[in-house]
Design a protein around this motif. Structure first.
Motif, PDB file in Angstrom:
ATOM      1  N   MET A  88      88.819  17.599  22.369  1.00  0.00           N
ATOM      2  CA  MET A  88      87.524  17.922  22.970  1.00  0.00           C
ATOM      3  C   MET A  88      86.994  16.632  23.716  1.00  0.00           C
ATOM      4  SD  MET A  88      85.438  20.407  20.496  1.00  0.00           S
ATOM      5  CE  MET A  88      84.004  20.553  21.424  1.00  0.00           C
ATOM      6  N   ALA A  89      87.338  15.394  22.994  1.00  0.00           N
ATOM      7  CA  ALA A  89      86.591  14.120  23.932  1.00  0.00           C
ATOM      8  C   ALA A  89      87.489  13.775  24.891  1.00  0.00           C
ATOM      9  CB  ALA A  89      86.725  13.003  22.743  1.00  0.00           C
ATOM     10  N   ALA A  91      89.370  16.213  26.687  1.00  0.00           N
ATOM     11  CA  ALA A  91      88.896  16.948  27.867  1.00  0.00           C
ATOM     12  C   ALA A  91      87.821  16.531  28.331  1.00  0.00           C
ATOM     13  CB  ALA A  91      88.915  18.640  27.007  1.00  0.00           C
ATOM     14  N   ALA A  92      86.822  16.117  27.840  1.00  0.00           N
ATOM     15  CA  ALA A  92      85.526  15.845  28.579  1.00  0.00           C
ATOM     16  C   ALA A  92      85.862  14.449  29.290  1.00  0.00           C
ATOM     17  CB  ALA A  92      84.437  15.294  27.349  1.00  0.00           C
ATOM     18  N   ASN A  93      86.774  13.774  29.069  1.00  0.00           N
ATOM     19  CA  ASN A  93      86.960  12.724  29.885  1.00  0.00           C
ATOM     20  C   ASN A  93      88.277  13.068  30.791  1.00  0.00           C
ATOM     21  OD1 ASN A  93      85.594  10.887  28.492  1.00  0.00           O
ATOM     22  ND2 ASN A  93      86.991  10.226  27.055  1.00  0.00           N
ATOM     23  N   LYS A  94      88.542  14.130  31.063  1.00  0.00           N
ATOM     24  CA  LYS A  94      89.791  14.665  31.851  1.00  0.00           C
ATOM     25  C   LYS A  94      90.894  13.994  31.794  1.00  0.00           C
ATOM     26  CE  LYS A  94      86.237  16.395  35.217  1.00  0.00           C
ATOM     27  NZ  LYS A  94      85.655  16.849  35.780  1.00  0.00           N
ATOM     28  N   GLU A  95      91.330  13.703  30.454  1.00  0.00           N
ATOM     29  CA  GLU A  95      92.477  13.058  30.118  1.00  0.00           C
ATOM     30  C   GLU A  95      93.298  13.908  29.001  1.00  0.00           C
ATOM     31  OE1 GLU A  95      91.906   9.103  28.911  1.00  0.00           O
ATOM     32  OE2 GLU A  95      90.553   9.604  27.125  1.00  0.00           O
TER      33      GLU A  95
END
Length: 109
Positions: A88-89, A91-95
């Motif tokens: 999830m982290a 994905a939130a950072n778009k990586e």
């Protein structure tokens, strides 16, 4: 001070065997077993280099591609909740999760 040797992209650790009074080493990060030993610290690096050269010669003789230490790929088993949080982290950072983990390891080192 370090007990890690490097040669031609291979890494080895060395330990003292009190029972045999030898310095014993092994190449790490690969499934093929490459081992060496020496009677003194001044001989251990040459023993490691000879072991790597012997391994490379053996692979050449058998037509086998030599393994390399640390290919940059490894499996990590973690708690599913931690896995979810990391994904999830990321994905939130778009990586990607791989990039997230690589960045976390780099930050820890």
């Amino acid at each position: 001070m370090s007990n890690v040797l490097t040669y031609k992209g291979y890494f080895a650790t060395v330990e003292f065997d009190a029972e045999s009074c030898l310095l014993c080493g092994s190449v790490v990060g690969m499934s093929d077993g490459v081992y060496f030993e020496a009677e003194s610290a001044s001989e251990v690096e040459r023993a490691f280099q000879n072991a790597v050269e012997d391994y490379l010669a053996f692979c050449n003789e058998k037509g086998k591609t030599p393994e390399k230490s640390y290919k940059g790929s490894f499996n990590v088993r973690i708690n599913p909740d931690l896995h979810r949080a990391a994904a999830m982290a990321a994905a939130a950072n778009k990586e990607s999760l791989n990039q997230f983990v690589a960045d976390a390891i780099a930050a820890a080192l």
